[in-house]
Design a protein around this motif. Structure first.
Motif, PDB file in Angstrom:
ATOM      1  N   ASP A 225      99.342  49.061  19.912  1.00  0.00           N
ATOM      2  CA  ASP A 225     100.724  49.451  19.625  1.00  0.00           C
ATOM      3  C   ASP A 225     101.454  48.398  18.793  1.00  0.00           C
ATOM      4  O   ASP A 225     102.252  48.752  17.913  1.00  0.00           O
ATOM      5  N   LEU A 226     101.183  47.137  19.054  1.00  0.00           N
ATOM      6  CA  LEU A 226     101.812  46.085  18.254  1.00  0.00           C
ATOM      7  C   LEU A 226     101.333  46.138  16.806  1.00  0.00           C
ATOM      8  O   LEU A 226     102.123  45.953  15.868  1.00  0.00           O
ATOM      9  N   LEU A 227     100.044  46.402  16.607  1.00  0.00           N
ATOM     10  CA  LEU A 227      99.512  46.510  15.246  1.00  0.00           C
ATOM     11  C   LEU A 227     100.065  47.733  14.520  1.00  0.00           C
ATOM     12  O   LEU A 227     100.325  47.684  13.314  1.00  0.00           O
ATOM     13  N   LEU A 228     100.225  48.846  15.253  1.00  0.00           N
ATOM     14  CA  LEU A 228     100.808  50.036  14.636  1.00  0.00           C
ATOM     15  C   LEU A 228     102.205  49.736  14.098  1.00  0.00           C
ATOM     16  O   LEU A 228     102.572  50.160  12.999  1.00  0.00           O
ATOM     17  N   PHE A 229     102.965  49.004  14.863  1.00  0.00           N
ATOM     18  CA  PHE A 229     104.317  48.658  14.441  1.00  0.00           C
ATOM     19  C   PHE A 229     104.277  47.648  13.291  1.00  0.00           C
ATOM     20  O   PHE A 229     105.051  47.746  12.337  1.00  0.00           O
ATOM     21  N   TRP A 230     103.372  46.677  13.382  1.00  0.00           N
ATOM     22  CA  TRP A 230     103.272  45.644  12.358  1.00  0.00           C
ATOM     23  C   TRP A 230     102.872  46.220  11.004  1.00  0.00           C
ATOM     24  O   TRP A 230     103.348  45.767   9.958  1.00  0.00           O
TER      25      TRP A 230
ATOM     26  N   PHE B 268     116.555  52.026  18.682  1.00  0.00           N
ATOM     27  CA  PHE B 268     115.735  52.741  17.708  1.00  0.00           C
ATOM     28  C   PHE B 268     114.253  52.395  17.848  1.00  0.00           C
ATOM     29  O   PHE B 268     113.394  53.163  17.426  1.00  0.00           O
ATOM     30  N   VAL B 269     113.967  51.219  18.429  1.00  0.00           N
ATOM     31  CA  VAL B 269     112.567  50.851  18.647  1.00  0.00           C
ATOM     32  C   VAL B 269     111.897  51.851  19.583  1.00  0.00           C
ATOM     33  O   VAL B 269     110.725  52.211  19.401  1.00  0.00           O
ATOM     34  N   SER B 270     112.642  52.325  20.592  1.00  0.00           N
ATOM     35  CA  SER B 270     112.058  53.286  21.533  1.00  0.00           C
ATOM     36  C   SER B 270     111.678  54.584  20.833  1.00  0.00           C
ATOM     37  O   SER B 270     110.630  55.176  21.139  1.00  0.00           O
TER      38      SER B 270
ATOM     39  N   LEU C 153     108.509  43.952  21.635  1.00  0.00           N
ATOM     40  CA  LEU C 153     109.172  44.194  20.348  1.00  0.00           C
ATOM     41  C   LEU C 153     110.689  44.107  20.473  1.00  0.00           C
ATOM     42  O   LEU C 153     111.370  43.515  19.628  1.00  0.00           O
ATOM     43  N   VAL C 154     111.228  44.722  21.520  1.00  0.00           N
ATOM     44  CA  VAL C 154     112.682  44.732  21.696  1.00  0.00           C
ATOM     45  C   VAL C 154     113.204  43.327  21.950  1.00  0.00           C
ATOM     46  O   VAL C 154     114.218  42.911  21.371  1.00  0.00           O
TER      47      VAL C 154
ATOM     48  N   ALA D  73     114.556  47.992  30.286  1.00  0.00           N
ATOM     49  CA  ALA D  73     115.164  49.326  30.335  1.00  0.00           C
ATOM     50  C   ALA D  73     114.781  50.153  29.114  1.00  0.00           C
ATOM     51  O   ALA D  73     114.467  51.348  29.226  1.00  0.00           O
ATOM     52  N   ILE D  74     114.801  49.538  27.940  1.00  0.00           N
ATOM     53  CA  ILE D  74     114.448  50.271  26.716  1.00  0.00           C
ATOM     54  C   ILE D  74     112.964  50.596  26.703  1.00  0.00           C
ATOM     55  O   ILE D  74     112.548  51.646  26.176  1.00  0.00           O
ATOM     56  N   ALA D  75     112.137  49.738  27.275  1.00  0.00           N
ATOM     57  CA  ALA D  75     110.705  50.042  27.390  1.00  0.00           C
ATOM     58  C   ALA D  75     110.496  51.278  28.250  1.00  0.00           C
ATOM     59  O   ALA D  75     109.635  52.128  27.952  1.00  0.00           O
TER      60      ALA D  75
END
Length: 421
Positions: free
Chosen positions: A8-13, A233-235, A275-276, A315-317
């Motif tokens: 998931d971190l790589l997808l975002f990166w 927006f990250v969520s 990320l958040v 909370a956002i997670a």
């Protein structure tokens, strides 16, 4: 488990456009809005102010001077010195000076003072008719003047109360603080003794603010709200990436392995949390270096901010996990993304991320108190003003409650093996 987090971190990166938007756009908006609103607030503010203050006077100066003489006689060996001090003190009575200060020509044009009972004053503040209340407690005259004579701190202080921090209530706070400084510099009593010209400073303290603390500035407001808003927006971004994984059959390949299906969801939660937290802290720190948003703050303040952001990130997670489970259930991912954005816009408006909360209708303010971003704004505002852990424990627990609620919904909606759309 680490493989899912790394995925998931790589997808975002790899989505550099999204990464630049989430990281740089909040900084740009903070800079633009700070300079824009600073110009507005800096233009002829005094003429626009209409300050309303209630004074609750529980003190009696005449009786206070009689009591003062009795107290001084008990601690002084010179009866003449005491009487000379009391006579001089009768001309510089603190409460009278306070009323003279508020009724001076410099203040009377934009400050209206009412002398009321405390119950009536509190009711008017709650109704919005008054900006604040200044309580002069019983014994203020005696304790203040006695402290001057013996050279000890006063045990009785002025008490300033407000319903919420606004420009008007903050201005009155500064005016009252100015009175204390004015007394120290201009109306200091003279020590009665061998050197009759010696200056006696008023006791340290003498002013207790209830509901007030460090000023909450425009720069701080926009820094906090923009950081929180874009973290929401990250969520949605994480849930949108789930749609890409569905189209690429990533989810089905994971489900065919021996990995527990919930590891996929847990990977979303942990990666969103990381990320958040990084995104908000980056916005706070960079804005501080550019605009000096949080001046003269110790490391304890920044550790507190980091801890608060961790709870918000949790909370956002949970919110991202709920959106992810919904994305795995629905057939039209575009419609789902649109609904997610509407939810975030509602959160942003009611939680005070677009406009200050106090200008919103009361029902919308109450709704915003139940949003994670609204709670985070309350927590960070309290921390910036007071740095008191006791004042933020309840909203922190509510934020943790948001995480548990969102995560429970996510687990309930998460499809069983082989049931993704």
């Amino acid at each position: 488990m680490w493989s899912f987090i790394k995925k998931d971190l790589l997808l975002f990166w790899r989505d550099r456009k999204e990464l630049v938007t989430i990281v740089t756009l909040p900084i740009v908006l903070v800079l633009v809005m700070n300079f824009a609103f600073s110009g507005m607030f800096g233009s002829n503010d005094e003429e626009q102010l209409d300050l309303q203050l209630a004074i609750v006077n529980e003190d009696n100066e005449i009786e206070g001077l009689d009591t003062l003489e009795e107290k001084l006689m008990a601690v002084s060996s010179s009866e003449d010195d005491v009487r000379q001090f009391v006579e001089y003190a009768s001309y510089v009575r603190p409460v009278s000076l306070l009323f003279d200060y508020f009724n001076s020509d410099e203040l009377s044009e934009w400050l209206t003072v009412y002398e009321l009972e405390e119950s009536e004053a509190v009711a008017k503040v709650e109704e919005g008719d008054l900006d604040g209340i200044l309580v002069i407690p019983n014994g203020f005259t005696v304790d203040s003047l006695y402290a001057v004579f013996v050279g000890e701190p006063s045990t009785t202080s002025l008490i300033y109360k407000m319903e919420r921090e606004t420009i008007n209530s903050g201005t009155i706070y500064q005016i009252v603080q100015g009175f204390i400084e004015h007394m120290n510099v201009e109306f200091a009593l003279q020590e009665i003794g061998e050197d009759s010209e010696a200056e006696v400073l008023l006791p340290e303290g003498g002013f207790e603010a209830v509901g007030a603390g460090e000023r909450f500035t425009v720069s701080q407001y926009f820094t906090i709200t923009m950081g929180i808003l874009f973290s929401l927006f990250v969520s949605v971004t994480v849930a949108t990436k789930t749609g890409e994984e569905l189209r690429q059959q990533v989810v089905n390949r994971i489900l065919l392995t021996n990995c527990h299906p919930l590891q996929f969801l847990l990977g979303k939660i942990v990666s969103t949390f990381c990320l958040v937290w990084l995104q908000i802290m980056f916005v706070f720190i960079l804005s501080h270096f550019i605009l000096d948003v949080f001046p003269d703050r110790a490391m304890a303040f920044w550790f507190g901010v980091a801890g608060i952001v961790m709870v918000l990130s949790l909370a956002i997670a949970g919110l991202a996990a709920m959106f992810t489970s919904i994305s795995l259930r629905v057939k039209d991912l575009n419609a789902a993304s649109g609904i997610f954005m509407l939810v975030l816009l509602l959160f942003g408006i009611s939680g005070g991320n677009f406009v200050p909360v106090f200008i919103l209708p009361s029902w919308l303010q109450e709704l915003g108190e139940w949003t994670p971003n609204g709670q985070a704004l309350v927590i960070l505002t309290e921390w910036v003003q007071s740095e008191q852990l006791s004042t933020i424990l309840t909203p922190i627990l509510l934020l943790i409650g948001h995480f548990l609620l969102f995560t429970t919904i996510a687990l309930a909606l998460y499809p069983k093996r082989g049931r993704t759309n």
